[in-house]
Design a protein around this motif. Structure first.
Motif, PDB file in Angstrom:
ATOM      1  N   ASN A  34       0.837  -1.212   0.000  1.00 42.72           N
ATOM      2  CA  ASN A  34       0.000   0.000   0.000  1.00 42.72           C
ATOM      3  C   ASN A  34       0.868   1.257   0.000  1.00 42.72           C
ATOM      4  O   ASN A  34       0.572   2.228  -0.701  1.00 42.72           O
ATOM      5  N   LYS A  95     -10.430  -2.941  -1.756  1.00 49.20           N
ATOM      6  CA  LYS A  95      -9.664  -3.777  -2.683  1.00 49.20           C
ATOM      7  C   LYS A  95     -10.528  -4.821  -3.388  1.00 49.20           C
ATOM      8  O   LYS A  95     -11.329  -5.496  -2.764  1.00 49.20           O
ATOM      9  N   PHE A 123      -5.282  -3.878   3.783  1.00 51.26           N
ATOM     10  CA  PHE A 123      -5.018  -3.179   5.029  1.00 51.26           C
ATOM     11  C   PHE A 123      -5.532  -3.923   6.262  1.00 51.26           C
ATOM     12  O   PHE A 123      -4.859  -4.006   7.290  1.00 51.26           O
TER      13      PHE A 123
HETATM   14  P1  ADP Z   1      -6.161  -1.756  -1.693  1.00 51.41           P
HETATM   15  O1  ADP Z   1      -4.778  -1.335  -1.325  1.00 51.41           O
HETATM   16  O2  ADP Z   1      -6.153  -2.965  -2.517  1.00 51.41           O
HETATM   17  O3  ADP Z   1      -7.006  -0.702  -2.340  1.00 51.41           O
HETATM   18  P2  ADP Z   1      -6.519  -1.820   1.140  1.00 51.41           P
HETATM   19  O4  ADP Z   1      -7.638  -2.296   2.016  1.00 51.41           O
HETATM   20  O5  ADP Z   1      -5.174  -2.383   1.447  1.00 51.41           O
HETATM   21  O6  ADP Z   1      -6.920  -2.155  -0.324  1.00 51.41           O
HETATM   22  O7  ADP Z   1      -6.431  -0.257   1.217  1.00 51.41           O
HETATM   23  C1  ADP Z   1      -7.548   0.557   1.054  1.00 51.41           C
HETATM   24  C2  ADP Z   1      -7.196   1.913   0.507  1.00 51.41           C
HETATM   25  O8  ADP Z   1      -6.586   2.734   1.497  1.00 51.41           O
HETATM   26  C3  ADP Z   1      -6.200   1.937  -0.627  1.00 51.41           C
HETATM   27  O9  ADP Z   1      -6.835   1.726  -1.856  1.00 51.41           O
HETATM   28  C4  ADP Z   1      -5.633   3.336  -0.567  1.00 51.41           C
HETATM   29  O10 ADP Z   1      -6.468   4.265  -1.244  1.00 51.41           O
HETATM   30  C5  ADP Z   1      -5.690   3.633   0.902  1.00 51.41           C
HETATM   31  N1  ADP Z   1      -4.373   3.455   1.533  1.00 51.41           N
HETATM   32  C6  ADP Z   1      -3.943   2.388   2.236  1.00 51.41           C
HETATM   33  N2  ADP Z   1      -2.679   2.583   2.666  1.00 51.41           N
HETATM   34  C7  ADP Z   1      -2.303   3.787   2.208  1.00 51.41           C
HETATM   35  C8  ADP Z   1      -1.102   4.570   2.301  1.00 51.41           C
HETATM   36  N3  ADP Z   1      -0.022   4.130   2.953  1.00 51.41           N
HETATM   37  N4  ADP Z   1      -1.104   5.794   1.719  1.00 51.41           N
HETATM   38  C9  ADP Z   1      -2.175   6.254   1.038  1.00 51.41           C
HETATM   39  N5  ADP Z   1      -3.321   5.573   0.911  1.00 51.41           N
HETATM   40  C10 ADP Z   1      -3.392   4.353   1.477  1.00 51.41           C
END
Ligand code: ADP
Length: 625
Positions: A34, A95, A123
């Protein structure tokens, strides 16, 4: 104020907290990936938006461990999130993999547990190891906010004091239990190992302060332990490393981590092309059909990178439909980063790369077929049907490219062979490639029509896949030899003498045969000398074979197709004499016999019997005589 998670997220969170998934290590990979996406996003924005100024070499991911607080912090100086984004991104399932996982769980929770490893769990996976998570984030010059949750019943968001762009995620680890040692994750060595294992090719440096043993300043043999910031990952994407420097294990684990497969790939294909269009690619043939391959949502395509930065996760233009099982990555310097999806479809570069990749896969498969038949058999079992569709689809446009990759079951060899192997094994007097269709090899082997061809010592291809006959019809010929269905009414295998004999027989009984034809649903009834012990069979004339009739009518369309059937009666069977007699003496009785014979032929072909009650009554009536 505490806010509730969206209900769909809650269920998934619950699963995470109660740790159904045994490989908890992957949380780090998910958070690092991420962070890497956030860095990609920021860099990408800076290319299109002049207001955002970013120097690529300052982008990084930092890890820090705090043994006292039992916490791990993962920070990035990427795009960051504002208040709304914290809310929507972390309060709901974003996701696609996570969503797919949730859908699977809804369908069958038991299966879901087994296959969770195949999905990117995102996440939320951090809740497998944490009792509390804080996400402190700042986007551009907006205010910064911190999102805090213990994962159980909601989260809070409040203003924070973070003054640099990016996101800092702190995980407060769960307490150790008899079964789980969460404190493991506070060990530098363990974290180092996990980064190397799962995130080595992340293209930004992942930095952590570590204890390292160094030569004391000014000394040649005295060492000291110092704390120093180190970059844990090698950063070079695996496809950019020279092929000789990457071990099979590295390729395999890259594949398994990236595509969430438990199994090693069947084949790894690497290619590096320099010239008018330069690119590097790493392609994988999975060893098993991916779990979602036959879903309508399955997306083919390769990840497309421009010099190490991902432009697109699934560029479908890079692989043809019949190779949709191929997974992999293409990296080229010839595409600019800020190219749009629409533009991409029109650029020559993608077209050229796609053509090269198709040729490369084709070549590798042919090589495998020649040099490693065992592996090819496995490949063909998993993906052969797709190749046959490839021949048949688009009016046979790609048939020449694919024809040498096809295999069919050979009656003589008792295994799959290629068309070229069939042709090599043809008898001197044989001019056509014979095939027979049915539900299984065993069923086909018993077909009366097969006998005559086998008698000639000709090989027969047994077609058991429903697309097979359509595929051969599209090919029309292989090596100038046309394909012939053994059920074709004009098989023409008899000697002139035999032909003469049977013609005489049929002419002599023309009246009888016409009488039968008029009372049955066929276009002709004739005596034959090609059946040895079997009394009757169907053959067909025209474009539509009996097998095709079955396949097309089984499809969920309104289309209803009938083959033109010929009922062939064994002239040497006692039944032939019987019906000749009945024609003279008792036409009503003859019709009953005819009906039974007709239905026998239907049964042999696997065609439905139209009126089973009538048939069973007829049989009993005749038996009781
Ligand atoms: P995915 O990464 O597949 O979209 P996640 O559940 O892991 O699914 O994350 C959800 C969303 O949170 C991501 O799409 C992103 O927009 C945001 N996100 C997560 N971690 C970060 C980060 N370190 N910096 C910016 N945005 C983040």
């Amino acid at each position: 104020m505490k806010k509730q998670f969206k209900s769909e997220s809650k269920r998934l969170l619950d699963l995470m907290i109660h740790s159904i998934y045994t490989n908890k290590d992957i949380f780090l990979r998910e958070l690092i990936s991420n962070a890497s996406d956030a860095l990609d996003k920021l860099y990408y924005q800076s290319l299109t938006d002049k207001k955002i100024k970013v120097r690529k070499n300052t982008l990084k991911i930092e890890l820090s461990l705090d043994k006292d607080k039992r916490s791990i912090t993962i920070s990035d100086n990427g795009c960051g999130m504002n208040k709304e984004e914290l809310e929507t991104n972390l309060g709901t399932i974003a996701k696609s993999g996570t969503l797919a996982f949730k859908e699977m769980m809804d369908k069958d929770p038991k299966d879901g547990v087994d296959i969770i490893g195949q999905f990117g769990v995102g996440f939320y996976s951090a809740f497998m190891v944490s009792k509390k998570i804080e996400v402190d984030s700042k986007k551009d010059d907006e205010d910064s906010y911190i999102w805090i949750s213990d994962g159980v019943d909601g989260y809070t968001i409040k203003k924070s004091t973070k003054d640099t762009r990016g996101t800092s995620i702190t995980l407060y680890l769960k307490d150790d239990t008899d079964d789980e040692n969460y404190s493991n994750y506070l060990d530098e060595y363990k974290i180092n190992e996990l980064v190397k294992k799962y995130s080595d090719y992340i293209s930004y440096p992942i930095k952590m302060e570590c204890l390292t043993r160094k030569l004391k300043e000014g000394s040649k043999d005295e060492y000291e332990d110092v704390r120093e910031v180190q970059t844990l990952n090698s950063m070079v994407p695996i496809w950019k490393k020279p092929a000789g420097e990457v071990t099979d294990d590295e390729y395999n684990s890259f594949y398994k981590d990236r595509y969430y497969d438990f199994n090693d790939p069947l084949k790894v294909i690497t290619t590096s092309v320099e010239g008018m269009t330069s690119y590097k690619a790493i392609l994988f043939i999975p060893s098993k059909v991916p779990y979602d391959f036959y879903n309508k949502d399955y997306e083919k395509g390769l990840a497309l990178y421009s010099n190490g930065v991902m432009i697109m996760d699934k560029c479908k233009e890079l692989v043809p439909d019949y190779f949709s099982f191929i997974k992999g990555v293409v990296d080229t310097e010839d595409l600019s980063l800020n190219i749009s999806r629409e533009m991409l479809q029109q650029t020559k570069t993608v077209e050229i790369i796609a053509k090269n990749i198709e040729n490369k896969i084709n070549k590798e498969l042919l090589k495998m077929l020649k040099e490693d038949r065992e592996t090819y058999n496995k490949f063909y079992e998993a993906f052969g049907t797709g190749l046959k569709f490839g021949v048949y689809n688009n009016f046979g446009m790609n048939k020449d490219k694919l024809k040498d990759l096809l295999m069919f079951y050979s009656a003589k060899n008792k295994k799959n062979i290629t068309l070229s192997e069939y042709v090599k094994g043809m008898k001197k007097d044989q001019t056509e490639i014979y095939y027979a269709s049915g539900n299984s090899v065993e069923a086909i082997d018993k077909l009366p029509q097969v006998e005559q061809v086998k008698d000639k010592d000709y090989d027969i291809l047994y077609l058991t896949d429903y697309v097979d006959e359509f595929c051969l019809n599209t090919l029309m010929k292989y090596d100038e030899k046309s394909f012939k269905n053994v059920s074709d009414g004009k098989l023409d295998l008899e000697s002139d003498k035999e032909k003469e004999k049977i013609k005489k027989e049929n002419d002599e009984h023309k009246e009888l045969l016409d009488f039968l034809k008029d009372n049955l649903d066929v276009c002709e009834v004739r005596f034959t000398n090609k059946l040895k012990k079997h009394p009757v069979c169907f053959t067909s004339r025209g474009e539509v074979s009996i097998e095709m009739e079955k396949v097309i009518n089984a499809m969920p369309t309104d289309e209803n197709i009938k083959s033109e059937k010929i009922l062939e009666i064994n002239k040497n069977h006692k039944i032939a004499d019987k019906i000749k007699k009945l024609y003279k003496n008792d036409k009503d009785e003859l019709l009953k016999y005819a009906k039974i014979l007709y239905n026998e032929a239907c049964l042999i072909e696997g065609l439905p019997v139209e009126d089973p009650v009538e048939l069973s009554n007829l049989i009993s009536e005749i038996m009781a005589k």
